[in-house]
Design an enzyme around this catalytic site. Structure first.
Site, mmCIF file in Angstrom:
data_model
loop_
_atom_site.group_PDB
_atom_site.id
_atom_site.type_symbol
_atom_site.label_atom_id
_atom_site.label_comp_id
_atom_site.label_asym_id
_atom_site.label_seq_id
_atom_site.Cartn_x
_atom_site.Cartn_y
_atom_site.Cartn_z
ATOM 1 N N CYS A 22 7.033 1.927 4.720
ATOM 2 C CA CYS A 22 7.042 1.646 6.153
ATOM 3 C C CYS A 22 8.401 1.085 6.545
ATOM 4 O O CYS A 22 9.100 0.465 5.726
ATOM 5 C CB CYS A 22 5.939 0.649 6.502
ATOM 6 S SG CYS A 22 5.717 0.395 8.288
ATOM 7 N N CYS A 29 0.249 -7.040 6.512
ATOM 8 C CA CYS A 29 -0.083 -5.700 6.031
ATOM 9 C C CYS A 29 -0.642 -5.748 4.613
ATOM 10 O O CYS A 29 -0.002 -6.262 3.692
ATOM 11 C CB CYS A 29 1.132 -4.788 6.080
ATOM 12 S SG CYS A 29 0.760 -3.089 5.554
ATOM 13 N N GLY A 74 1.344 2.925 5.222
ATOM 14 C CA GLY A 74 2.716 3.127 5.606
ATOM 15 C C GLY A 74 2.906 3.617 7.036
ATOM 16 O O GLY A 74 2.079 3.441 7.901
ATOM 17 N N ARG A 141 4.793 -8.445 13.810
ATOM 18 C CA ARG A 141 5.236 -7.058 13.675
ATOM 19 C C ARG A 141 6.753 -6.951 13.832
ATOM 20 O O ARG A 141 7.266 -6.523 14.873
ATOM 21 C CB ARG A 141 4.503 -6.160 14.669
ATOM 22 C CG ARG A 141 2.983 -6.202 14.489
ATOM 23 C CD ARG A 141 2.292 -5.110 15.253
ATOM 24 N NE ARG A 141 2.646 -3.793 14.746
ATOM 25 C CZ ARG A 141 2.126 -3.221 13.660
ATOM 26 N NH1 ARG A 141 1.210 -3.866 12.942
ATOM 27 N NH2 ARG A 141 2.509 -2.024 13.275
ATOM 28 N N CYS A 286 -17.653 3.209 9.417
ATOM 29 C CA CYS A 286 -18.204 2.758 8.137
ATOM 30 C C CYS A 286 -18.417 1.252 8.102
ATOM 31 O O CYS A 286 -19.297 0.762 7.390
ATOM 32 C CB CYS A 286 -17.302 3.203 6.992
ATOM 33 S SG CYS A 286 -15.591 2.598 7.092
ATOM 34 N N ASP A 308 -9.824 3.185 1.729
ATOM 35 C CA ASP A 308 -8.513 2.658 2.066
ATOM 36 C C ASP A 308 -8.311 1.248 1.532
ATOM 37 O O ASP A 308 -7.220 0.878 1.095
ATOM 38 C CB ASP A 308 -8.377 2.664 3.596
ATOM 39 C CG ASP A 308 -6.982 2.341 4.075
ATOM 40 O OD1 ASP A 308 -6.040 2.532 3.302
ATOM 41 O OD2 ASP A 308 -6.842 1.921 5.230
ATOM 42 N N CYS A 381 -18.703 -13.730 8.808
ATOM 43 C CA CYS A 381 -20.098 -13.835 9.248
ATOM 44 C C CYS A 381 -20.292 -14.790 10.419
ATOM 45 O O CYS A 381 -20.952 -14.445 11.403
ATOM 46 C CB CYS A 381 -20.978 -14.252 8.076
ATOM 47 S SG CYS A 381 -22.711 -14.514 8.530
#
Length: 427
Positions: A22, A29, A74, A141, A286, A308, A381
């Site tokens: 990246c 990240c 990336g 970022r 998911c 992932d 939670c």
């Protein structure tokens, strides 16, 4: 333990064609560290043979008429336009009459006019990482030299909008970002963003017993209760990890703004996922499905992994150049991986009134102990319980509206009054 079942039709195999490489250095990240798993790599570019195998085998494995390709990193735009032009050409070659759609997740800093024209022409959906206004976005970022990326991302957003590209902004909710819910939301809606998704940062640090046996930060997250927090252990997370209750408060603050002003105009994916549960529909992501295992990834070298968030050697299923992805996702290892999400739920979750909406969320976050001392509770939670409890009356009303064929935006008219909507005159 619940009996494992094979995945239903419609698998998802997300591509990481540039691996963890990246041009940004976001402190939160979780994927940058994966570079350590390829110490001898000379090139991080998915080569043409691997790309062809991925496109051909992924299309052939699908039994559904619409096939979704998702490209992440990336930073996938580092590969250049020619790579994605080649990918689209291969999709056309192997589509066999099926509809192919593409989604590109990007930090947006390299999106010039040529990129945006291509994305518009090929009808890509773009997931754009943008954490909010400058003072919030630049908290985390930054580029490799520690410089702001805000102006470059905003330029990319404006080009995408000018070209009519469908954009879904992804906000990564780290610890400091969580303190600014309305600043983030109002900024994005003020910039004409109509689709928003909030992703919490949760990164677990190794426990002392793991460090004692030489495990590094690149440690597989817990998958079962046996791998979770043990009695007497403290929960160790990174400094960027969002506080659980603060994340719930963040979602509540945004929801309260949205439900009074923007229902039907702004699509917040987190709220749409919840509404699906309240409408008794299958989970669309998911995260909130009872089981997982249908969403694997293919790395730049062709390696296929369970998820992932589980891109570790232990979860490598095969290689796209040699293996049928449908067979990999129906393998005993992947079926067990998916079933573990349900089987490993602690009793505290099974008693929860919001289990139907949460299902324990992502297994990689299940590393704390429940109030009764059982391991395997999701770190978030407390925040989710607070959030789901808060939105329940609103989503009950919205589900009732949908059941009667009415737009959910009518809920805004009921704010300030008891949310018992009378639909007898609207049928």
């Amino acid at each position: 333990m619940a009996e494992p079942v094979p995945p239903a039709q419609g698998i998802h195999l997300m591509a990481k064609p540039v691996g963890p490489i990246c041009n940004l250095d976001c402190s939160y990240c979780f994927y940058l560290e994966k570079e350590r798993q390829f110490p001898s790599r000379q090139s991080w570019r998915m080569d043409d043979d691997t790309l062809r195998s991925y496109v051909q085998r992924y299309i052939a494995a699908q039994t559904t008429p619409v096939i979704e390709f998702t490209w992440q990193g990336g930073e996938p735009t580092l590969l250049g336009l020619d790579f994605f032009a080649r990918a689209v050409a291969l999709q056309r070659e192997y589509a066999g009459g099926k509809i192919v759609r593409n989604t590109l997740q990007t930090n947006g800093t390299l999106l010039d006019e040529a990129w945006c024209a291509f994305l518009a022409r090929e009808r890509f959906t773009v997931g754009l990482s943008l954490d909010g206004p400058r003072e919030v976005h630049d908290l985390y970022r930054l580029d490799k030299r520690g410089r702001s990326t805000f102006d470059a991302v905003m330029a990319g957003l404006k080009r995408l909008q000018a070209h009519g590209v469908d954009v879904n902004v992804l906000v990564t909710v780290a610890r400091e970002v969580a303190k600014h819910p309305l600043e983030v939301y109002d900024f994005l809606t003020g910039e004409g963003v109509g689709f928003i998704q909030f992703n919490p940062v949760v990164e677990r640090l190794p426990q002392p017993r793991e460090a004692a046996v030489g495990q590094s930060f690149a440690t597989p997250p817990p998958l079962s209760r046996a791998q979770g927090l043990q009695a007497g252990e403290a929960c160790a997370v990174t400094g960027d990890t969002v506080d659980a209750v603060a994340y719930g408060d963040f979602l509540i603050a945004v929801f309260d703004r949205w439900v009074r002003r923007d229902v039907g105009k702004v699509h917040v994916m987190n709220f749409e996922w919840a509404l699906a549960a309240w409408c008794q529909l299958p989970a669309t992501v998911c995260l909130f499905a009872p089981r997982c295992g249908k969403a694997a990834i293919v790395e730049h070298d062709g390696g296929v992994y369970s998820c992932d968030h589980f891109m570790y050697p232990e979860y490598r299923l095969g290689n796209i150049r040699d293996d049928d992805p449908a067979a990999l996702l129906a393998s005993p290892a992947q079926i067990a991986f998916g079933a573990a999400k349900e089987a490993a739920l602690p009793a505290y979750c099974r008693r929860c009134p919001h289990l139907f909406a949460c299902h324990g969320e992502c297994p990689k976050n299940r590393f704390v102990a429940s109030p009764d001392g059982e391991p395997g509770l999701n770190y978030l939670c407390a925040g989710y319980r607070k959030y789901f409890g808060h939105i329940t009356p609103y989503l009950n009303a919205m589900a009732k509206l949908l059941a009667h064929g009415q737009p959910v935006s009518l809920v805004m008219q009921a704010i300030g009054r008891p949310l018992a909507i009378d639909l007898s005159r609207r049928r």
